[in-house]
Design a protein around this motif. Structure first.
Motif, short mmCIF file in Angstrom:
data_model
loop_
_atom_site.label_atom_id
_atom_site.label_comp_id
_atom_site.label_asym_id
_atom_site.label_seq_id
_atom_site.Cartn_x
_atom_site.Cartn_y
_atom_site.Cartn_z
N LYS A 38 38.18 -10.19 10.39
CA LYS A 38 36.64 -10.07 10.32
C LYS A 38 36.43 -9.05 9.15
N GLN A 39 35.20 -9.26 8.70
CA GLN A 39 34.67 -8.54 7.73
C GLN A 39 34.42 -6.91 8.11
N HIS A 40 35.03 -6.11 7.42
CA HIS A 40 35.18 -4.45 7.56
C HIS A 40 36.46 -3.98 8.61
N GLN A 41 36.96 -5.34 8.91
CA GLN A 41 38.21 -4.75 9.69
C GLN A 41 39.05 -4.14 8.93
N ALA A 42 39.68 -2.82 9.33
CA ALA A 42 40.75 -2.26 8.59
C ALA A 42 41.91 -2.89 8.67
N VAL A 43 42.74 -3.24 7.50
CA VAL A 43 43.89 -3.92 7.50
C VAL A 43 44.74 -3.08 6.65
N ALA A 44 45.96 -2.74 7.18
CA ALA A 44 46.97 -1.95 6.54
C ALA A 44 47.69 -2.64 5.05
N ASP A 45 48.01 -1.95 4.08
CA ASP A 45 48.48 -2.68 3.00
C ASP A 45 49.76 -3.29 3.66
#
Ligand SMILES: Nc1nc2c(ncn2[C@@H]2O[C@H](COP(=O)(O)OP(=O)(O)OP(=O)(O)O)[C@@H](O)[C@H]2O)c(=O)[nH]1
Ligand SMILES: [Mg+2]
Length: 629
Positions: A38-45
């Motif tokens: 989702k937009q702005h969903q924080a995703v880890a590297d």
């Protein structure tokens, strides 16, 4: 619930490369730009590196599946590890895919594992897209690397179609790529902005849709089990691509496998659950259709390489074959005096079960019984592969012991002893070449290439040595010290060759505690000039436990628990001003590199201890046999 996926709207690809060339980073951006999050969903590297050990070490250990949707097409993606020790992971997934993205670092160029994975991909008949990654590196040498990659395709016997590969120039870390060599500079400088769309387009255009056989109501169903997993709810899970037909929930199917003796096994069962990959999730489906990659549950005894089929008339597919192990290591029940104090001191049955469980999912590992009921030999490809298994077992609260890794020899038809030979490729600062060459030569390495200056970056040199696997054991930390951490080092198995004679291992003996107790600062201070200590005061020890490295060749039994006879308080406090210097805390990997045949590493969830196999000093000689391996 989803409907049948049209196989012409599927692409199955893997991402392959030498270690660290940017595979997992590229998958991050493929997922992001395909709208998986989702937009702005924080995703880890490096979101695919989901295991704790992968995150801690910053490397991929296991191949993993994901998928993205581009328009109405589903692209199944398998991210693979690049470290040579985990090469079996790449081999086992090759049958699931029709194409590969071969990443090559724009500065480092093709390295040993590039060759290994490309060879596997070409043999499998995959269509390959060359992705020159990290074009943003200031030391990138793009054209040279493209040429080297092309030469590698030809050398490895690419067909005309395979050698006619598209080239994509990419910066995975910033999530853009271009097909135009001339545009690279403008993208790097930020003058032009890009995305990974050209790569998506290339995948859709160039990688063929999976070939599937026509289905007769699911009877033709065929899937090759390429990986295993487990769910607390539905039990064993088989992961693979449906090669023909389709399968429904509840359908009766047959697992065609082999048992331990190699005899054919037919186990029929009802499919209890089906999943496919949607982004990072597994989604339940009613039907799994031909061409798609996903998960199937219901069988009790899936093994990697089994074929699950819809009818008795369908023969199993050839089993997955991987390269044979070259190293062996004994795993033993923990027989040390401190056993069971920090974790679960497992009995031989549980140790055996745990190791068997590992070899079921890790195709590059094998396990053998030994003459002793509480010791098992695990066979694998490299020290890192063993270290990862050991570390995982520690985290499961197990206590056990391991012996020195040994190379698996063979004999040829004339009775001549053969040993595995490897090619080591080093990229290192020029000032360290002398010392490093000496170390490699002392271990029977023969320099086969010296490329000064033209390697990436200035003042660096690229060297290649052909060297016995035996000579490489324990060399990594020496190499890192000699190059002050600036050296790159990778290896590739060549073949078995004639035994090269003795190679000196550790030249120093061990400092061994002569009693049980707890180490005391005073006692340790008295031992400092005898060698290098592995730990400080307050550590429980036992007779036969190694507390340091002796500066001489023989072993030395010492008392690290000696207390100062106090004459008065002042003297005691003055003593604390003198402190221990130069303790070398031994990590698991350092211990593996250091120990000798007559020593064990005792592994617990909290500690790594090194000990003599024979604990009692009066049963053990301090004179070391010749320290050769
Ligand atoms: N400069 C630069 N660095 C990159 C680029 N892509 C990846 N990296 C960096 O390279 C390092 C390795 O990236 P990974 O994605 O973990 O590499 P990998 O190929 O998955 O590594 P393994 O799975 O362990 O073989 C990370 O520090 C990334 O940030 C790029 O395009 N440019
Ligand atoms: Mg990775």
């Amino acid at each position: 619930m989803s409907t049948l996926q049209d196989s012409s709207k599927i692409r199955n690809i893997c991402i392959i490369a030498h270690v660290d060339h940017g595979k997992t980073t590229l998958v991050d951006f493929l997922l992001k730009q395909a709208g998986t999050f989702k937009q702005h969903q924080a995703v880890a590297d490096r979101v695919m590196d989901s295991m704790d050990l992968e995150r801690e070490r910053g490397i991929t250990i296991m191949a993993k599946n994901t998928s993205v949707r581009v328009g109405d097409t589903k692209i199944n993606i398998v991210d693979t590890p690049g470290h040579a020790d985990f090469g079996g992971e790449v081999e086992r997934i090759m049958g699931m895919v029709d194409g590969a993205l071969l990443l090559v670092d724009a500065a480092e160029g093709p390295l040993p594992q590039t060759r290994f994975v490309l060879r596997k991909a070409l043999q499998q008949g995959l269509k390959v897209i060359l992705v020159i990654n990290k074009v943003d590196r200031p030391d990138a040498r793009i054209d040279e690397v493209v040429n080297q990659a092309f030469d590698l395709f030809i050398e490895l016997g690419a067909t005309d179609a395979q050698a006619n590969f598209p080239i994509v120039y990419a910066c995975a870390r910033q999530g853009w790529c271009t097909l135009e060599r001339a545009d690279v500079d403008a993208f790097v400088s930020g003058e032009k902005k890009g995305t990974l769309q050209p790569l998506f387009d290339e995948i859709l255009r160039d990688i063929p849709a999976p070939k599937v056989l026509e289905s007769r109501e699911g009877a033709d169903f065929q899937i090759l089990v390429s990986n295993l997993s487990y769910s607390d709810y539905v039990g064993r899970l088989a992961i693979g691509r449906v090669l023909a037909g389709s399968v429904k929930k509840g359908q009766r199917v047959i697992r065609r496998g082999v048992d331990a003796s190699g005899a054919a096994v037919n186990e029929s069962f009802n499919v209890s659950q089906l999943y496919t990959y949607e982004g990072l999730r597994q989604t339940e489906v009613e039907v799994r259709s031909a061409g798609d990659i996903g998960v199937l549950a219901g069988g009790e005894k899936f093994e990697i390489g089994d074929t699950v089929v819809g009818a008795e008339t369908i023969s199993p597919l050839p089993r997955i074959v991987v390269e044979k192990p070259t190293l062996g290591m004994i795993f033993s029940v923990n027989t040390s005096p401190l056993s069971g104090k920090e974790g679960e001191a497992i009995m031989s049955r549980k140790l055996r079960d745990r190791l068997l469980r590992e070899v079921r999912t890790n195709v590059a590992l094998r396990m053998e019984e030994t003459a002793l009921p509480d010791q098992f030999r695990v066979l694998g490809r490299g020290e890192l592969q063993f270290a990862i298994l050991i570390e995982q077992m520690r985290r499961e609260n197990f206590e056990f012991m391991i012996g020195k890794p040994t190379v698996l020899m063979r004999t040829d038809e004339n009775g001549q002893k053969l040993e595995p030979m490897e090619r080591a490729v080093l990229d290192l600062p020029e000032w360290s070449v002398g010392d490093v060459s000496q170390v490699f030569q002392s271990r029977k390495g023969i320099m086969t290439r010296y490329e000064g200056g033209s390697g990436h970056g200035s003042g660096r040199v690229r060297l290649e040595f052909d060297i016995p696997t035996r000579g490489l054991l324990g060399i990594r930390s020496r190499y890192m010290t000699l190059t002050k951490g600036e050296g790159l080092f990778s290896t590739q198995l060549l073949d078995y060759g004639p035994y090269k004679g003795d190679i000196p291992h550790r030249t120093s003996g061990s400092l061994i505690s002569d009693r049980a107790g707890e180490t005391v600062e005073y006692g340790l201070l008295g031992l400092e000039d005898r060698g290098i200590l592995f730990f400080g005061p307050g550590v429980p020890v036992y007779e036969g436990m190694i507390i340091g490295e002796h500066s001489k060749e023989n072993d030395l039994n010492v008392n690290p628990c000696r207390e100062k006879k106090l004459t008065n308080i002042r003297a005691a406090s003055a003593e604390f001003l003198v402190t221990l210097s130069g303790i070398r805390k031994m990590s698991l990997e350092q211990s593996l590199e250091w120990i000798d045949e007559d020593e064990w590493i005792e592994v617990t969830p909290k500690s790594i201890r090194i000990r003599k196999k024979v604990l009692q000093q009066n049963l053990r000689s301090v004179k070391r046999e010749e320290r050769m391996q």
